[in-house]
Motif scaffolding. Structure first.
Motif, mmCIF file in Angstrom:
data_model
loop_
_atom_site.group_PDB
_atom_site.id
_atom_site.type_symbol
_atom_site.label_atom_id
_atom_site.label_comp_id
_atom_site.label_asym_id
_atom_site.label_seq_id
_atom_site.Cartn_x
_atom_site.Cartn_y
_atom_site.Cartn_z
ATOM 1 N N UNK A 1 6.674 29.143 -39.256
ATOM 2 C CA UNK A 1 6.884 28.149 -38.196
ATOM 3 C C UNK A 1 5.863 27.019 -38.333
ATOM 4 N N UNK A 2 4.602 27.377 -38.528
ATOM 5 C CA UNK A 2 3.546 26.365 -38.660
ATOM 6 C C UNK A 2 3.790 25.475 -39.877
ATOM 7 N N UNK A 3 4.233 26.057 -40.979
ATOM 8 C CA UNK A 3 4.520 25.276 -42.175
ATOM 9 C C UNK A 3 5.639 24.275 -41.943
ATOM 10 N N UNK A 4 6.695 24.709 -41.249
ATOM 11 C CA UNK A 4 7.812 23.793 -40.962
ATOM 12 C C UNK A 4 7.388 22.682 -40.016
ATOM 13 N N UNK A 5 6.545 23.010 -39.031
ATOM 14 C CA UNK A 5 6.057 21.986 -38.108
ATOM 15 C C UNK A 5 5.173 20.969 -38.832
ATOM 16 N N UNK A 6 4.396 21.450 -39.789
ATOM 17 C CA UNK A 6 3.543 20.535 -40.564
ATOM 18 C C UNK A 6 4.383 19.542 -41.354
ATOM 19 N N UNK A 7 5.546 19.969 -41.827
ATOM 20 C CA UNK A 7 6.432 19.065 -42.558
ATOM 21 C C UNK A 7 7.137 18.094 -41.613
ATOM 22 N N UNK A 8 7.461 18.552 -40.413
ATOM 23 C CA UNK A 8 8.225 17.737 -39.462
ATOM 24 C C UNK A 8 7.350 16.705 -38.764
ATOM 25 N N UNK A 9 6.095 17.052 -38.509
ATOM 26 C CA UNK A 9 5.183 16.178 -37.770
ATOM 27 C C UNK A 9 4.040 15.756 -38.692
ATOM 28 N N UNK A 10 3.286 14.767 -38.246
ATOM 29 C CA UNK A 10 2.134 14.282 -39.010
ATOM 30 C C UNK A 10 0.929 15.180 -38.718
ATOM 31 N N UNK A 11 0.924 16.335 -39.343
ATOM 32 C CA UNK A 11 -0.077 17.368 -39.070
ATOM 33 C C UNK A 11 -0.892 17.629 -40.330
ATOM 34 N N UNK A 12 -2.193 17.861 -40.151
ATOM 35 C CA UNK A 12 -3.018 18.368 -41.238
ATOM 36 C C UNK A 12 -2.965 19.889 -41.126
ATOM 37 N N UNK A 13 -2.352 20.543 -42.108
ATOM 38 C CA UNK A 13 -2.176 21.996 -42.053
ATOM 39 C C UNK A 13 -3.009 22.649 -43.156
#
Length: 198
Positions: A158-170
């Motif tokens: 889930x966190x990986x997909x959110x990092x791709x969808x939003x401008x997130x530093x993961x």
């Protein structure tokens, strides 16, 4: 071209913008495992905050609570963070969820998206991190470890997909071999040691 002996001038004293860092999460973000000499906890969030700006130009609001679940972060912690208008925000939570009998991935995914999307709308640079395998940390038998590993893996997905969808530093800490070095963890094996927080 500037000569090698000349340093590029930095910002004038007092002109550095204020960095407002909101750290959301559970006891790991709270800093447990990294005690301060006078009492209380320091932890990775304080160490990161200290690297973002000069001491007088960074404001750390550590909103994390021991025992927090993802739904707790999506509630009070998120509301508090939004009120701070942060320039930076971190979300490190989920280990407690993997250990609960009532594990609901759909609800967890919805809460994580709400957290990340809401923080991003504030204009903050959002940082997330994957979860290590709790069974490997606790060194429990495979029959008990595998369900925990599946849960951590599901949250990390889930966190990986959110990092791709939003401008997130993961930060994929779960993939880093050093994360399972016993020197990185306290005696309870659930909270990083001082070295682990660093």
């Amino acid at each position: 071209m500037m000569p090698a002996t000349e340093a590029t001038p930095g910002p004038e004293p007092g002109s550095w913008p204020v960095t407002r860092f909101a750290a959301l999460g559970d006891s790991v973000t709270l800093g447990m495992g990294d005690p301060m000499p006078a009492g209380g906890w320091r932890g990775w969030a304080a160490l990161l905050a200290g690297s973002l700006a000069p001491p007088d130009r960074v404001e750390l609001s550590n909103l994390a609570l021991s025992g927090a679940l993802i739904r707790d972060v999506a509630g009070d912690q998120l509301d508090q963070a939004v009120a701070l208008a942060p320039t930076h925000a971190s979300v490190l939570v989920g280990m407690n969820d993997t250990l609960r009998g009532t594990f609901d991935l759909a609800a967890i995914a919805a809460d994580l998206e709400r957290i990340v999307a809401t923080l991003e709308r504030t204009g903050a640079l959002v940082l997330t991190a994957s979860l290590p395998d709790p069974g490997l940390l606790l060194r429990i038998p495979g029959s008990l470890r595998r369900p925990l590993a599946r849960r951590a893996h599901a949250i990390n997905g889930v966190l990986g997909r959110l990092a791709e969808r939003y401008q997130v530093v993961h930060v994929d800490v779960a993939a880093h071999p050093a994360i399972y070095d016993k020197r990185m963890w306290g005696v309870d094996r659930l909270h990083p040691s001082e070295r682990g927080h660093r």
